[in-house]
Design a protein around this motif. Sequence first.
Motif, PDB file in Angstrom:
ATOM      1  N   GLY A  79       0.848  -1.196   0.000  1.00  0.00           N
ATOM      2  CA  GLY A  79       0.000   0.000   0.000  1.00  0.00           C
ATOM      3  C   GLY A  79       0.878   1.239   0.000  1.00  0.00           C
ATOM      4  O   GLY A  79       1.786   1.368  -0.814  1.00  0.00           O
ATOM      5  N   ILE A  80       0.643   2.137   0.954  1.00  0.00           N
ATOM      6  CA  ILE A  80       1.450   3.362   1.029  1.00  0.00           C
ATOM      7  C   ILE A  80       2.739   3.162   1.817  1.00  0.00           C
ATOM      8  O   ILE A  80       3.588   4.049   1.845  1.00  0.00           O
ATOM      9  N   TYR A  81       2.904   1.993   2.436  1.00  0.00           N
ATOM     10  CA  TYR A  81       4.042   1.768   3.329  1.00  0.00           C
ATOM     11  C   TYR A  81       5.197   1.061   2.634  1.00  0.00           C
ATOM     12  O   TYR A  81       4.997   0.241   1.744  1.00  0.00           O
ATOM     13  N   THR A  82       6.408   1.384   3.082  1.00  0.00           N
ATOM     14  CA  THR A  82       7.618   0.726   2.586  1.00  0.00           C
ATOM     15  C   THR A  82       8.317   0.083   3.787  1.00  0.00           C
ATOM     16  O   THR A  82       8.034  -1.041   4.130  1.00  0.00           O
ATOM     17  N   TYR A  83       9.203   0.834   4.445  1.00  0.00           N
ATOM     18  CA  TYR A  83       9.802   0.375   5.694  1.00  0.00           C
ATOM     19  C   TYR A  83       9.798   1.540   6.681  1.00  0.00           C
ATOM     20  O   TYR A  83       9.655   2.691   6.289  1.00  0.00           O
ATOM     21  N   MET A  84       9.891   1.240   7.957  1.00  0.00           N
ATOM     22  CA  MET A  84       9.611   2.211   9.015  1.00  0.00           C
ATOM     23  C   MET A  84      10.440   3.497   8.901  1.00  0.00           C
ATOM     24  O   MET A  84       9.883   4.601   8.966  1.00  0.00           O
ATOM     25  N   ILE A  85      11.748   3.384   8.744  1.00  0.00           N
ATOM     26  CA  ILE A  85      12.605   4.573   8.707  1.00  0.00           C
ATOM     27  C   ILE A  85      12.252   5.442   7.497  1.00  0.00           C
ATOM     28  O   ILE A  85      12.116   6.658   7.614  1.00  0.00           O
ATOM     29  N   ARG A  86      12.063   4.827   6.345  1.00  0.00           N
ATOM     30  CA  ARG A  86      11.719   5.587   5.139  1.00  0.00           C
ATOM     31  C   ARG A  86      10.335   6.225   5.278  1.00  0.00           C
ATOM     32  O   ARG A  86      10.124   7.374   4.903  1.00  0.00           O
ATOM     33  N   ASP A  87       9.388   5.464   5.835  1.00  0.00           N
ATOM     34  CA  ASP A  87       8.041   6.005   5.991  1.00  0.00           C
ATOM     35  C   ASP A  87       8.017   7.162   6.984  1.00  0.00           C
ATOM     36  O   ASP A  87       7.259   8.116   6.807  1.00  0.00           O
ATOM     37  N   ALA A  88       8.853   7.090   8.018  1.00  0.00           N
ATOM     38  CA  ALA A  88       8.964   8.228   8.947  1.00  0.00           C
ATOM     39  C   ALA A  88       9.509   9.436   8.206  1.00  0.00           C
ATOM     40  O   ALA A  88       8.984  10.554   8.337  1.00  0.00           O
ATOM     41  N   GLN A  89      10.538   9.241   7.392  1.00  0.00           N
ATOM     42  CA  GLN A  89      11.108  10.351   6.617  1.00  0.00           C
ATOM     43  C   GLN A  89      10.073  10.946   5.663  1.00  0.00           C
ATOM     44  O   GLN A  89      10.040  12.157   5.443  1.00  0.00           O
ATOM     45  N   ARG A  90       9.213  10.115   5.121  1.00  0.00           N
ATOM     46  CA  ARG A  90       8.167  10.563   4.192  1.00  0.00           C
ATOM     47  C   ARG A  90       6.983  11.192   4.918  1.00  0.00           C
ATOM     48  O   ARG A  90       6.014  11.601   4.286  1.00  0.00           O
ATOM     49  N   GLY A  91       7.036  11.261   6.262  1.00  0.00           N
ATOM     50  CA  GLY A  91       5.983  11.895   7.037  1.00  0.00           C
ATOM     51  C   GLY A  91       4.759  11.028   7.263  1.00  0.00           C
ATOM     52  O   GLY A  91       3.695  11.546   7.631  1.00  0.00           O
ATOM     53  N   LEU A  92       4.884   9.723   7.078  1.00  0.00           N
ATOM     54  CA  LEU A  92       3.739   8.828   7.235  1.00  0.00           C
ATOM     55  C   LEU A  92       3.534   8.343   8.668  1.00  0.00           C
ATOM     56  O   LEU A  92       2.506   7.750   8.972  1.00  0.00           O
ATOM     57  N   LEU A  93       4.522   8.556   9.533  1.00  0.00           N
ATOM     58  CA  LEU A  93       4.429   8.081  10.916  1.00  0.00           C
ATOM     59  C   LEU A  93       4.494   9.277  11.852  1.00  0.00           C
ATOM     60  O   LEU A  93       5.468  10.018  11.859  1.00  0.00           O
ATOM     61  N   ASP A  94       3.467   9.446  12.660  1.00  0.00           N
ATOM     62  CA  ASP A  94       3.444  10.623  13.537  1.00  0.00           C
ATOM     63  C   ASP A  94       4.257  10.440  14.817  1.00  0.00           C
ATOM     64  O   ASP A  94       4.433  11.384  15.572  1.00  0.00           O
ATOM     65  N   THR A  95       4.781   9.245  15.059  1.00  0.00           N
ATOM     66  CA  THR A  95       5.537   9.005  16.289  1.00  0.00           C
ATOM     67  C   THR A  95       7.043   9.117  16.115  1.00  0.00           C
ATOM     68  O   THR A  95       7.781   9.110  17.097  1.00  0.00           O
ATOM     69  N   ILE A  96       7.510   9.214  14.870  1.00  0.00           N
ATOM     70  CA  ILE A  96       8.949   9.332  14.586  1.00  0.00           C
ATOM     71  C   ILE A  96       9.151  10.565  13.721  1.00  0.00           C
ATOM     72  O   ILE A  96       8.508  10.697  12.675  1.00  0.00           O
ATOM     73  N   PRO A  97      10.052  11.482  14.122  1.00  0.00           N
ATOM     74  CA  PRO A  97      10.279  12.703  13.338  1.00  0.00           C
ATOM     75  C   PRO A  97      10.759  12.404  11.919  1.00  0.00           C
ATOM     76  O   PRO A  97      11.490  11.432  11.693  1.00  0.00           O
ATOM     77  N   SER A  98      10.360  13.241  10.982  1.00  0.00           N
ATOM     78  CA  SER A  98      10.708  13.017   9.572  1.00  0.00           C
ATOM     79  C   SER A  98      12.160  13.372   9.251  1.00  0.00           C
ATOM     80  O   SER A  98      12.686  12.933   8.230  1.00  0.00           O
ATOM     81  N   HIS A  99      12.822  14.132  10.120  1.00  0.00           N
ATOM     82  CA  HIS A  99      14.209  14.538   9.843  1.00  0.00           C
ATOM     83  C   HIS A  99      15.210  13.577  10.513  1.00  0.00           C
ATOM     84  O   HIS A  99      16.261  13.992  10.986  1.00  0.00           O
ATOM     85  N   LEU A 154      16.989   2.164  13.840  1.00  0.00           N
ATOM     86  CA  LEU A 154      16.791   3.288  14.752  1.00  0.00           C
ATOM     87  C   LEU A 154      17.046   2.757  16.150  1.00  0.00           C
ATOM     88  O   LEU A 154      16.302   1.909  16.644  1.00  0.00           O
ATOM     89  N   LEU A 155      18.135   3.234  16.758  1.00  0.00           N
ATOM     90  CA  LEU A 155      18.593   2.703  18.043  1.00  0.00           C
ATOM     91  C   LEU A 155      18.675   3.778  19.101  1.00  0.00           C
ATOM     92  O   LEU A 155      18.773   4.968  18.791  1.00  0.00           O
ATOM     93  N   ASN A 156      18.748   3.328  20.349  1.00  0.00           N
ATOM     94  CA  ASN A 156      19.113   4.223  21.434  1.00  0.00           C
ATOM     95  C   ASN A 156      20.470   4.836  21.086  1.00  0.00           C
ATOM     96  O   ASN A 156      21.374   4.131  20.627  1.00  0.00           O
TER      97      ASN A 156
END
Length: 196
Positions: A79-99, A154-156
């Motif tokens: 669908g609209i999702y790829t993988y978590m880090i890329r989707d965060a960068q694309r602004g699809l995840l509100d819990t992880i900053p896009s930058h 995405l790690l501590n």
Amino acid sequence: MQTTTLSFTNFHNHGELFANMLRARRELFIVHNKWNLPEAMGMEYDQYDTPASRWVVVHDELGKVLAGNRLTPTTTKCGIYTYMIRDAQRGLLDTIPSHLLYEEAPVAETVWESSRLFVAHDVPASMRRRVHAKLVMEIGNAARRLGARSALTLLNANWPRWAGRVGVDMTAMGPVLEIDGINNQVVSMDFSQNLH
């Protein structure tokens, strides 16, 4: 202590191990860390737990999960999702900053994403380092079997303190970001060499 790499094609060979891993994720991420994540039947899951992914699990001979991780190809799309880090960068995840990355998220067959990395909350302190090292070693083995030369994760942000102990070269791929009160950073783990 054993390691198993699970996939949709081999779940049936490992009894409750996949469900136990999702239960352990729920216990740590939802119950202990108080993250607002999807759950059902006592298991944590998200949109990246698909047939494209693999799950590396450290467990005892009875199937008790000590640690786990999910590997997802950066080339996957659902669908609209790829993988978590890329989707965060694309602004699809509100819990992880896009930058979270310095550059555009990679899409390559030789780069996978490592996500939901955890050591179970109830693993005794005396075993944690050994369990963590076993997990990272098997992530590298599984990644190489899948054709990956590296994995983004995405790690501590304390990763520089322990990276050398597990024998993996790591490189920061983005700035340190505070997420849910914890400093995190995207790191590339280099699996092109054999782990020691």
